[in-house]
Design an enzyme around this catalytic site. Structure first.
Site, PDB file in Angstrom:
ATOM      1  N   HIS A  15       0.890  -1.259   0.139  1.00  0.00           N
ATOM      2  CA  HIS A  15      -0.036  -0.208   0.188  1.00  0.00           C
ATOM      3  C   HIS A  15       0.843   1.229   0.004  1.00  0.00           C
ATOM      4  O   HIS A  15       1.385   1.993   0.940  1.00  0.00           O
ATOM      5  CB  HIS A  15      -0.828   0.103   1.421  1.00  0.00           C
ATOM      6  CG  HIS A  15      -2.177   1.048   1.200  1.00  0.00           C
ATOM      7  ND1 HIS A  15      -3.317   0.649   1.623  1.00  0.00           N
ATOM      8  CD2 HIS A  15      -1.912   2.386   0.814  1.00  0.00           C
ATOM      9  CE1 HIS A  15      -3.945   2.160   1.664  1.00  0.00           C
ATOM     10  NE2 HIS A  15      -3.023   2.983   1.259  1.00  0.00           N
ATOM     11  N   HIS A 199      -9.816   1.508  -0.022  1.00  0.00           N
ATOM     12  CA  HIS A 199      -9.618   2.200   1.140  1.00  0.00           C
ATOM     13  C   HIS A 199     -11.207   1.943   1.465  1.00  0.00           C
ATOM     14  O   HIS A 199     -12.157   2.615   0.922  1.00  0.00           O
ATOM     15  CB  HIS A 199      -9.381   3.732   0.898  1.00  0.00           C
ATOM     16  CG  HIS A 199      -7.817   3.859   0.573  1.00  0.00           C
ATOM     17  ND1 HIS A 199      -7.327   3.647  -0.317  1.00  0.00           N
ATOM     18  CD2 HIS A 199      -7.024   4.521   1.599  1.00  0.00           C
ATOM     19  CE1 HIS A 199      -5.894   3.956  -0.395  1.00  0.00           C
ATOM     20  NE2 HIS A 199      -5.870   4.673   0.546  1.00  0.00           N
ATOM     21  N   GLU A 202     -12.246   4.222   6.502  1.00  0.00           N
ATOM     22  CA  GLU A 202     -11.218   5.141   6.874  1.00  0.00           C
ATOM     23  C   GLU A 202     -11.492   6.348   7.862  1.00  0.00           C
ATOM     24  O   GLU A 202     -10.633   6.644   8.760  1.00  0.00           O
ATOM     25  CB  GLU A 202     -10.258   5.751   5.580  1.00  0.00           C
ATOM     26  CG  GLU A 202      -9.047   6.364   5.910  1.00  0.00           C
ATOM     27  CD  GLU A 202      -8.269   7.061   4.601  1.00  0.00           C
ATOM     28  OE1 GLU A 202      -8.957   6.521   3.488  1.00  0.00           O
ATOM     29  OE2 GLU A 202      -7.137   7.580   4.883  1.00  0.00           O
TER      30      GLU A 202
END
Ligand code: ZJS
Ligand code: ZN
Length: 345
Positions: A15, A199, A202
């Site tokens: 990532h 994602h 988050e």
């Protein structure tokens, strides 16, 4: 306890956003090339002990993008970032980046991706000891149409890039836009065999969107900070992630500096690792957050008092979570075992 330093366990980075990963050395060079922008290095990185709001972090990317608006900038930052990860011991790197169009310099989205791919090839030809794959990023702020356009481009490149383009990333300011608008594009990407690293959760209070995106399902989850009930997520979300065994990409420094997690010892690595769920330590934006992958492993080891065996197990597990073909994974497992023997002999 193991001291994580160069050429040890930090074998896989899964990532890493290209423009967030630019080192301070490269950044100083870019700043010097463009004095008219009046950018100072303090505007492109969040240093030790500093924290910023999520909004302020995203403003940092806008400053960086001004410094990387030409083909040659993209080539330089890509080669530099690859070499830096390699010198931190990384043997397999999945880079991700959002194709950008810059009218003032003639940069197009296609040229952007081609340049990244050229830089990857250049590093390989130069013998830099790291396998690199690329995820084309969808910025959630740009909406449905751009997302679909990005997926189509990723499909083209996955055919023409000799296996370097392996999938898609969904990123961008998590408080903007809604995942439901992106489902058709992401579904299409999946159907064409592209991997999805999204994602997810988050920021707090995105249960509905998270549940929807989980139904795709993604192949990996970025952050997943607010999935579990203790932080306002739900048991249902946890159960879905566990049942589908979707690995989590965890970026401790990023979460602390971006203030989505209040302190290292409260990081959700603890929750998921205790469940025996696959967790992969990553940097996110090593330039912006002034970190390195070896530093992230060291942080996890010291914060959670991990044994040497546990740290090695984490890096071994990361190999399984990558989007590399089985032959590359086999090779990485062999190198992992060799490194382990060398270090502990
Ligand atoms: C604000 C903060 C705490 C950042 C860390 N978490 C992130 N969350 C979502 N998207 C991100 C994050 N870090 C980088 N990105 C994405 O990556 C881009 C920079 O890399 P690139 O231009 O795609 O090559 C940013 O503009 C953003 O779209
Ligand atoms: Zn990220």
């Amino acid at each position: 306890m193991l001291t994580v330093s160069q050429d040890t366990v930090t074998i896989e980075e899964l990532h890493a956003h290209l423009n967030g990963s630019i080192s301070s050395a490269t950044m100083q060079r870019l700043i010097a090339q463009k004095p008219h922008l009046h950018i100072q290095h303090s505007m492109t990185a969040i240093n030790r002990g500093q924290r910023r709001t999520l909004d302020e972090c995203f403003q940092v990317f806008e400053v960086i993008h001004q410094l990387t608006d030409r083909v040659e900038d993209i080539f330089t930052v890509t080669t530099d970032v690859i070499k830096e990860f390699a010198s931190d011991g990384v043997k397999y790197l999945e880079l991700r980046s959002t194709p950008r169009e810059e009218k003032s310099t003639g940069l197009t989205k296609r040229k952007y991706v081609e340049t990244v791919l050229e830089a990857i090839k250049h590093c390989k030809q130069e013998g830099v000891d790291v396998e690199v794959r690329f995820l084309v990023a969808i910025d959630r702020r740009h909406g449905t149409e751009v997302a679909m356009e990005t997926v189509k481009m990723a499909e083209d490149f996955s055919v023409s890039s000799d296996g370097v383009v392996v999938g898609l990333d969904l990123s961008g300011d998590p408080t903007v836009g809604h995942g439901k608008d992106l489902i058709p594009s992401l579904q299409r990407a999946r159907n064409s065999g592209l991997k999805l690293a999204l994602h997810l959760a988050e920021v707090p209070s995105q249960q509905e969107e998270t549940q929807l995106l989980l139904s795709l399902p993604p192949d990996r989850i970025g952050h997943g900070t607010f999935l579990h009930p203790e932080v306002g997520g739900s048991q249902e979300l946890v159960d879905t992630v566990m049942k589908k065994r979707i690995p989590l990409e965890l970026c401790m420094t990023s979460n602390i500096k971006g203030q989505t997690v209040s302190s290292y010892d409260k990081h959700h690595f603890l929750y998921w690792n205790n469940l025996g769920h696959p967790c992969v330590l990553c940097t996110d934006d090593k330039g912006v957050f002034a970190t390195e992958l070896s530093q992230e492993y060291q942080l996890a080891a010291t914060t959670f008092n991990l044994s040497t065996a546990e740290v090695w197990a984490l890096s071994e597990q990361a190999i399984d979570c990558s989007f590399a073909p089985e032959s590359v994974k086999q090779d990485l497992r062999r190198r992992w075992a060799q490194l382990k023997r060398e270090i502990h002999s």
